[in-house]
Design a protein around this motif. Structure first.
Motif, PDB file in Angstrom:
ATOM      1  N   PRO A  10     -10.318   1.358  -5.649  1.00  9.99           N
ATOM      2  CA  PRO A  10     -11.211   1.113  -6.784  1.00  9.99           C
ATOM      3  C   PRO A  10     -11.130   2.148  -7.904  1.00  9.99           C
ATOM      4  N   SER A  11     -10.557   3.308  -7.635  1.00 11.51           N
ATOM      5  CA  SER A  11     -10.500   4.341  -8.664  1.00 11.51           C
ATOM      6  C   SER A  11      -9.346   5.294  -8.391  1.00 11.51           C
ATOM      7  N   LYS A  12      -9.084   6.115  -9.378  1.00  9.62           N
ATOM      8  CA  LYS A  12      -8.067   7.159  -9.270  1.00  9.62           C
ATOM      9  C   LYS A  12      -8.412   8.140  -8.144  1.00  9.62           C
ATOM     10  N   ILE A  13      -9.676   8.446  -7.978  1.00 11.78           N
ATOM     11  CA  ILE A  13     -10.090   9.369  -6.926  1.00 11.78           C
ATOM     12  C   ILE A  13      -9.798   8.771  -5.551  1.00 11.78           C
ATOM     13  N   HIS A  14     -10.096   7.478  -5.370  1.00 10.15           N
ATOM     14  CA  HIS A  14      -9.756   6.813  -4.112  1.00 10.15           C
ATOM     15  C   HIS A  14      -8.248   6.915  -3.840  1.00 10.15           C
ATOM     16  N   LEU A  15      -7.463   6.707  -4.883  1.00  6.58           N
ATOM     17  CA  LEU A  15      -6.008   6.790  -4.757  1.00  6.58           C
ATOM     18  C   LEU A  15      -5.564   8.161  -4.260  1.00  6.58           C
ATOM     19  N   LEU A  16      -6.022   9.189  -4.928  1.00  7.64           N
ATOM     20  CA  LEU A  16      -5.543  10.536  -4.622  1.00  7.64           C
ATOM     21  C   LEU A  16      -6.061  11.047  -3.289  1.00  7.64           C
ATOM     22  N   GLY A  27      -4.805  11.964   2.487  1.00 11.40           N
ATOM     23  CA  GLY A  27      -4.868  11.540   3.884  1.00 11.40           C
ATOM     24  C   GLY A  27      -3.492  11.252   4.441  1.00 11.40           C
ATOM     25  N   ARG A  28      -2.649  10.623   3.649  1.00 11.68           N
ATOM     26  CA  ARG A  28      -1.304  10.329   4.146  1.00 11.68           C
ATOM     27  C   ARG A  28      -0.493  11.610   4.343  1.00 11.68           C
ATOM     28  N   GLU A  29      -0.666  12.584   3.464  1.00 11.11           N
ATOM     29  CA  GLU A  29       0.024  13.861   3.642  1.00 11.11           C
ATOM     30  C   GLU A  29      -0.434  14.539   4.932  1.00 11.11           C
ATOM     31  N   PHE A  30      -1.724  14.440   5.239  1.00  8.26           N
ATOM     32  CA  PHE A  30      -2.243  15.014   6.476  1.00  8.26           C
ATOM     33  C   PHE A  30      -1.729  14.249   7.695  1.00  8.26           C
ATOM     34  N   GLU A  31      -1.581  12.942   7.567  1.00  7.97           N
ATOM     35  CA  GLU A  31      -1.034  12.154   8.671  1.00  7.97           C
ATOM     36  C   GLU A  31       0.376  12.628   9.009  1.00  7.97           C
ATOM     37  N   ARG A  32       1.157  12.894   7.987  1.00  5.80           N
ATOM     38  CA  ARG A  32       2.516  13.382   8.200  1.00  5.80           C
ATOM     39  C   ARG A  32       2.507  14.760   8.851  1.00  5.80           C
ATOM     40  N   ARG A  80       0.839  -1.202   0.000  1.00  8.94           N
ATOM     41  CA  ARG A  80       0.000   0.000   0.000  1.00  8.94           C
ATOM     42  C   ARG A  80       0.876   1.256   0.000  1.00  8.94           C
ATOM     43  N   LYS A  81       1.965   1.220   0.766  1.00  8.52           N
ATOM     44  CA  LYS A  81       2.882   2.359   0.804  1.00  8.52           C
ATOM     45  C   LYS A  81       3.480   2.615  -0.564  1.00  8.52           C
ATOM     46  N   ARG A  82       3.885   1.544  -1.261  1.00  7.35           N
ATOM     47  CA  ARG A  82       4.462   1.711  -2.595  1.00  7.35           C
ATOM     48  C   ARG A  82       3.452   2.313  -3.561  1.00  7.35           C
ATOM     49  N   ILE A  83       2.218   1.892  -3.429  1.00 10.89           N
ATOM     50  CA  ILE A  83       1.167   2.421  -4.301  1.00 10.89           C
ATOM     51  C   ILE A  83       0.976   3.916  -4.073  1.00 10.89           C
ATOM     52  N   LEU A  84       0.909   4.316  -2.812  1.00 12.02           N
ATOM     53  CA  LEU A  84       0.724   5.739  -2.519  1.00 12.02           C
ATOM     54  C   LEU A  84       1.972   6.547  -2.880  1.00 12.02           C
ATOM     55  N   ASP A  85       3.150   5.979  -2.674  1.00 17.57           N
ATOM     56  CA  ASP A  85       4.383   6.655  -3.093  1.00 17.57           C
ATOM     57  C   ASP A  85       4.358   6.910  -4.607  1.00 17.57           C
ATOM     58  N   ALA A  86       3.947   5.890  -5.359  1.00 17.57           N
ATOM     59  CA  ALA A  86       3.882   6.018  -6.814  1.00 17.57           C
ATOM     60  C   ALA A  86       2.851   7.071  -7.218  1.00 17.57           C
ATOM     61  N   THR A  87       1.721   7.076  -6.534  1.00 17.76           N
ATOM     62  CA  THR A  87       0.670   8.053  -6.825  1.00 17.76           C
ATOM     63  C   THR A  87       1.167   9.472  -6.617  1.00 17.76           C
ATOM     64  N   ILE A  88       1.832   9.699  -5.488  1.00 15.31           N
ATOM     65  CA  ILE A  88       2.338  11.035  -5.171  1.00 15.31           C
ATOM     66  C   ILE A  88       3.435  11.440  -6.156  1.00 15.31           C
ATOM     67  N   ALA A  89       4.295  10.499  -6.530  1.00 17.11           N
ATOM     68  CA  ALA A  89       5.365  10.815  -7.478  1.00 17.11           C
ATOM     69  C   ALA A  89       4.795  11.213  -8.836  1.00 17.11           C
ATOM     70  N   LEU A  90       3.824  10.470  -9.322  1.00 14.13           N
ATOM     71  CA  LEU A  90       3.218  10.786 -10.615  1.00 14.13           C
ATOM     72  C   LEU A  90       2.469  12.116 -10.563  1.00 14.13           C
ATOM     73  N   ALA A  91       1.747  12.351  -9.476  1.00 15.14           N
ATOM     74  CA  ALA A  91       1.020  13.614  -9.333  1.00 15.14           C
ATOM     75  C   ALA A  91       1.981  14.792  -9.263  1.00 15.14           C
ATOM     76  N   SER A  92       3.112  14.605  -8.595  1.00 13.05           N
ATOM     77  CA  SER A  92       4.106  15.682  -8.502  1.00 13.05           C
ATOM     78  C   SER A  92       4.707  16.009  -9.857  1.00 13.05           C
ATOM     79  N   GLU A  93       4.806  15.002 -10.711  1.00 13.22           N
ATOM     80  CA  GLU A  93       5.386  15.214 -12.036  1.00 13.22           C
ATOM     81  C   GLU A  93       4.410  15.882 -12.999  1.00 13.22           C
TER      82      GLU A  93
END
Length: 204
Positions: free
Chosen positions: A61-67, A72-77, A21-34
């Motif tokens: 289930p979707s891109k919206i769920h991902l983002l 949420g993870r950014e807020f956790e940090r 799950r961490k890798r998935i969110l890391d990938a999501t954030i990296a792609l969004a940052s780019e």
């Protein structure tokens, strides 16, 4: 594609699943940052995270769920950082404004990521309620801690009025962020909007 929207508690609780799950969110954030919102595609996320596409859909289930989950993870940090230090300010309003401005500076530091996360939050429907509620809970917790750090340290429960105020402040912050992302407001204007709202809601 028909997918399952949930994983078993055993799957969620295992170290391997948490790492995936961490890798998935890391990938999501990296792609969004780019490349912002449009750069986050399920196939690309799966490839970057080195997981099967079907596995990705089982988690999100979707891109919206991902983002929204990434938000949420950014807020956790951010919450973890605030919990480790004293929030400057002599009044509740000053402390809350400090938290919101610090959080705003953090998200504005990556314009593409901010655009992606904000758009996802705006587009989220009822199917993303769990993720939206998690983001809201984190924002409420950060604001209420700033409102009264002593009560938080003592473990006292929050009253309904304090929670309601914190939720309204969170809504104002998000509205101000949307204004900045869409180009309808400058940084100065968003900051002023936040300060006015917090001042009105937390008059001493």
């Amino acid at each position: 594609m028909t997918v399952s929207n949930s994983l078993s508690s055993d799957e969620l609780g295992s170290a391997a699943q948490r790492e995936r799950r961490k890798r998935i969110l890391d990938a999501t954030i990296a792609l969004a940052s780019e490349g912002g919102f449009d750069a986050v595609q399920m196939r690309s996320v799966a490839d970057h995270a080195e997981v099967a596409l079907g596995t990705l859909y089982r988690y999100f289930p979707s891109k919206i769920h991902l983002l929204v989950s990434a938000l949420g993870r950014e807020f956790e940090r951010a919450e973890a950082q605030f919990a480790q230090r004293e929030i400057p300010g002599d009044t509740a309003a000053e402390r809350v404004v400090n938290v919101l401005k610090t959080t705003s500076r953090g998200v504005r530091g990556d314009a593409h990521l901010t655009e992606a996360l904000t758009r996802a939050f705006m587009f989220a429907d009822a199917s993303v309620r769990t993720e939206i509620d998690h983001v809201g809970m984190l924002m409420t917790r950060m604001v209420t801690r700033a409102m009264d750090p002593t009560r938080d340290a003592a473990g006292d429960e929050l009253g309904e009025a304090d929670i309601a105020i914190a939720q309204v402040i969170g809504d104002v912050w998000l509205s101000a962020l949307v204004g900045w992302v869409t180009g309808r407001a400058t940084v100065a204007e968003t900051s002023q909007k936040i300060e006015v709202a917090v001042g009105l809601l937390l008059r001493d």
